[in-house]
Design an enzyme around this catalytic site. Structure first.
Site, PDB file in Angstrom:
ATOM      1  N   GLU A  45      82.555 -15.398  51.004  1.00  0.00           N
ATOM      2  CA  GLU A  45      81.976 -14.638  50.649  1.00  0.00           C
ATOM      3  C   GLU A  45      81.194 -13.902  50.464  1.00  0.00           C
ATOM      4  OE1 GLU A  45      85.689 -13.370  46.856  1.00  0.00           O
ATOM      5  OE2 GLU A  45      83.802 -15.169  46.399  1.00  0.00           O
TER       6      GLU A  45
ATOM      7  N   HIS B 173      77.357 -12.007  42.834  1.00  0.00           N
ATOM      8  CA  HIS B 173      78.844 -12.388  42.655  1.00  0.00           C
ATOM      9  C   HIS B 173      78.973 -14.036  41.327  1.00  0.00           C
ATOM     10  CE1 HIS B 173      82.578 -12.722  42.998  1.00  0.00           C
ATOM     11  NE2 HIS B 173      82.519 -14.106  43.846  1.00  0.00           N
TER      12      HIS B 173
ATOM     13  N   HIS C 260      89.139 -13.158  38.958  1.00  0.00           N
ATOM     14  CA  HIS C 260      88.287 -13.570  39.967  1.00  0.00           C
ATOM     15  C   HIS C 260      86.571 -12.988  39.420  1.00  0.00           C
ATOM     16  CE1 HIS C 260      86.963 -13.690  44.416  1.00  0.00           C
ATOM     17  NE2 HIS C 260      86.373 -14.607  43.798  1.00  0.00           N
TER      18      HIS C 260
END
Length: 247
Positions: free
Chosen positions: A76, A95, A165
């Site tokens: 990612e 993230h 997520h």
């Protein structure tokens, strides 16, 4: 900041986020290259708690490793490049998959600041749903198309949730983005507790603006020193300017 300092600070940022429970075996933090705005620094695919200097890699904004040397990158990593590509003001990106924020990403309840120290998360943290544009996926952002869609939804905000997520946090410095990531998690925890008692009173737009006007490098340095030492990392002291924030 030199490239060597950037590498070292990135290791510290990973260790802090792990120590404070924002990331576990997964999640990542990057910093824009100090000399090249078209590149960024990010570790190879490894648990943040375990990251060393030799794990830090250099990437082009499209996620291409400059010198992989056999190191496997995060799937990612595109999230980071897309945010840097879209926003020249951003110098660091996190993230993470903090369990505290997930309930707000899958319900209609908005995550909003209720503590003055959490003002940096913004008035109202939106949620990006990958299914809306890309249909049924494994929810991972593994292409630039997905990452650009996410970055567009983030806009000029400091944070955005990702349905089912996690979250993305963007900031003008590594210290700021780590600070806001930790307080995003704290705000989520406090908001869940407050809702159990009744309707919560959130900070107004004016209160958020007032907090941020008095926030300076002192705020981030004070926190960074504390978190660095908790994570067993040396603290690189920098000049602390501006009024005190918090108590």
């Amino acid at each position: 900041m030199t490239l060597t300092q950037a590498f070292d600070e990135l290791v510290t940022a990973n260790r802090i986020l792990a120590r404070e429970g924002v990331v576990d075996s997964f999640g990542h933090v990057s910093i824009r290259h100090p000399d090249r705005a078209d590149r960024y620094l990010l570790s190879r695919a490894r648990a943040p708690e375990c990251i060393e200097l030799g794990d830090v890699m250099e990437f082009a904004l499209d996620g291409t490793p400059i010198d992989p040397a056999g190191r496997k990158p995060y799937a990612e990593r595109f999230i980071h490049g897309a945010v840097y590509e879209m926003r020249a003001d951003v110098r660091a990106v996190v993230h993470h998959h903090s369990p505290s924020v997930i309930p707000f990403s899958v319900t209609r309840v908005s995550l909003s600041p209720l503590l003055h120290m959490c003002a940096g998360i913004g008035i109202d943290v939106p949620t990006w749903d990958s299914r809306a544009s890309f249909g049924d996926t494994n929810l991972l952002v593994t292409t630039m198309d997905m990452a650009r869609n996410l970055a567009s939804a983030l806009g000029d905000r400091p944070a955005i949730l990702m349905r089912g997520h996690g979250a993305v946090v963007a900031g003008a410095s590594l210290r700021e983005v780590v600070f806001n990531s930790i307080y995003l998690q704290l705000n989520a925890d406090l908001q869940l507790k407050a809702r159990a008692l009744g309707d919560a009173t959130f900070l107004s737009a004016g209160e958020v603006a007032a907090v941020l006007r008095t926030r300076s490098s002192f705020t981030f340095e004070r926190a960074w020193e504390f978190w660095s030492r908790r994570a067993g990392r040396p603290y690189d002291e920098r000049p602390m300017e501006g009024p005190l924030a918090g108590t």
